[in-house]
Enzyme design. Structure first.
Site: not given
Ligand code: ADE
Ligand code: ZN
Length: 346
Positions: A17, A19, A197, A200, A278-279
């Site tokens: 997971h 991006h 996703h 969340e 994630d990011d």
């Molecule tokens: N795009 C990038 N990070 C995300 C996240 N945590 N949730 C939804 N879309 C995303």
């Molecule tokens: Zn994500």
């Protein structure tokens, strides 16, 4: 056993997971802006970093999409990808299934070929140069129309893009999985793997829909599953993978603090969870940082860390041979830890 002697930094893991656009570090954003002659609305790196205070998912997404303005050429996408691979290799990542948001680039006038080819060039020699195998997943923006997603999917299929699957991301609430049934039906027919996703910010009903209407193999995040006993029972019975991102959940205020995160409870209930970043450039850390903070917050032991790593490997879209190879690495890591039990805890 003193948890401080554990070495989660080199825990062999599959990153499922991630991006790729969420790995753009502020320094690289500025370097790409200079290269492309783009004026950023921030004085310097620290002024940009000062913006990384989020109140919810949307407050993050606004900055995440805006920073993508610096990605214009194949070289930009390749440089971003290589920077991530260097960092992931150092974190112990042995396999990464990487999300790319093609629509976010198309909407800015960047061609599909530019982003796909650039990222693909970065991934091409990943195993030899950075020590990890990789694959690419095209994620669709759920706050855009299903028609647009279907159109982009058809373009990806027509160009024979090197993707193993599709995902669903961006602003969740108000954009349930049911909106994308036709897109996922088409992806399944094309032999693509499907993930989404869900859970969340959206409720457990989004997870039910992702499973029942989209036929996904994994749920990204899924932490709100714990609110629905029947759903937890199903996820446990079918061992459906949930790709949990603890630091992301803290930074996007899904939980107040890491100590409030349901991860230990999810593990104890037998859910098939694994930990991901994630990011990472926005949320304060890569996979090793997530693991280290989990260890210091919850005193996870080496058996629990190995369980999380093994779950990530088993949940990846790998050949049986590669899966076995990585599971053996996880077991070697576990037995090398101070105070390791002779028999795996399972
Ligand atoms: N795009 C990038 N990070 C995300 C996240 N945590 N949730 C939804 N879309 C995303
Ligand atoms: Zn994500």
């Amino acid at each position: 056993m003193p948890t401080s002697r554990l070495s989660p930094a080199r825990l062999p893991t599959a990153e499922l997971h991630l991006h790729i656009e969420g790995t753009l570090e502020p320094e690289l954003i500025f370097a790409l802006a200079v290269r492309n002659g783009i004026a950023l609305p921030y004085r310097d790196v620290s002024a940009l970093r000062a913006q990384y205070e989020f109140t919810d998912l949307q407050s993050f997404l606004t900055l995440y999409y805006s920073n993508m303005a610096v990605l214009l050429t194949e070289q930009d996408f390749e440089d971003m990808t290589r920077a991530y691979l260097v960092r992931a290799g150092a974190a112990g990542v042995r396999h990464a299934e990487i999300f790319l948001d093609p629509q976010a680039h198309l909407l800015r006038g960047v061609a599909l070929e530019t982003c796909i080819n650039g990222v693909t060039r970065g991934l091409a020699d990943s195993e030899a140069r950075y020590g990890l195998s990789t694959s690419l997943i095209a994620a669709f923006l759920r706050d855009r129309t299903a028609e647009e997603a279907l159109d982009v999917l058809e373009q990806l299929i027509a160009m024979d893009a090197p993707i193993i699957g599709i995902g669903l991301d961006s602003a969740e609430v108000g954009h349930p999985p049911s909106k994308f049934t036709a897109v996922f039906r088409r992806a399944h027919a094309a032999g693509l793997r499907c993930v989404a996703h869900a859970g969340e910010e959206g409720g457990p009903d989004y997870i039910w829909e992702a499973l029942d209407l989209l036929g996904v193999a994994r749920i990204d995040h899924g932490i709100r599953a714990v609110e629905d006993e029947q759903l937890v029972n199903r996820l446990v019975a079918e061992q459906i993978p949930l790709t949990v991102c603890p630091l992301s959940n803290v930074r996007l205020r899904a939980v107040d603090t890491l100590a409030d995160h349901p991860l230990p409870d999810m593990l104890a209930r037998g859910l098939n969870i694994s930990v991901h970043s994630d990011d990472p450039s926005y949320f304060g850390g890569y996979l090793d940082d997530n693991m280290a903070q989990l260890v210091s917050t919850f005193a996870l032991d080496s058996t629990q860390l190995a369980k999380l790593a093994a779950n990530s490997v088993r949940s990846a879209f790998l050949t049986p041979e590669r899966c076995e190879e990585l599971l053996a690495e996880v077991e070697n890591w576990r037995t090398a830890q101070p105070g390791a039990k002779q028999v795996p805890g399972g």
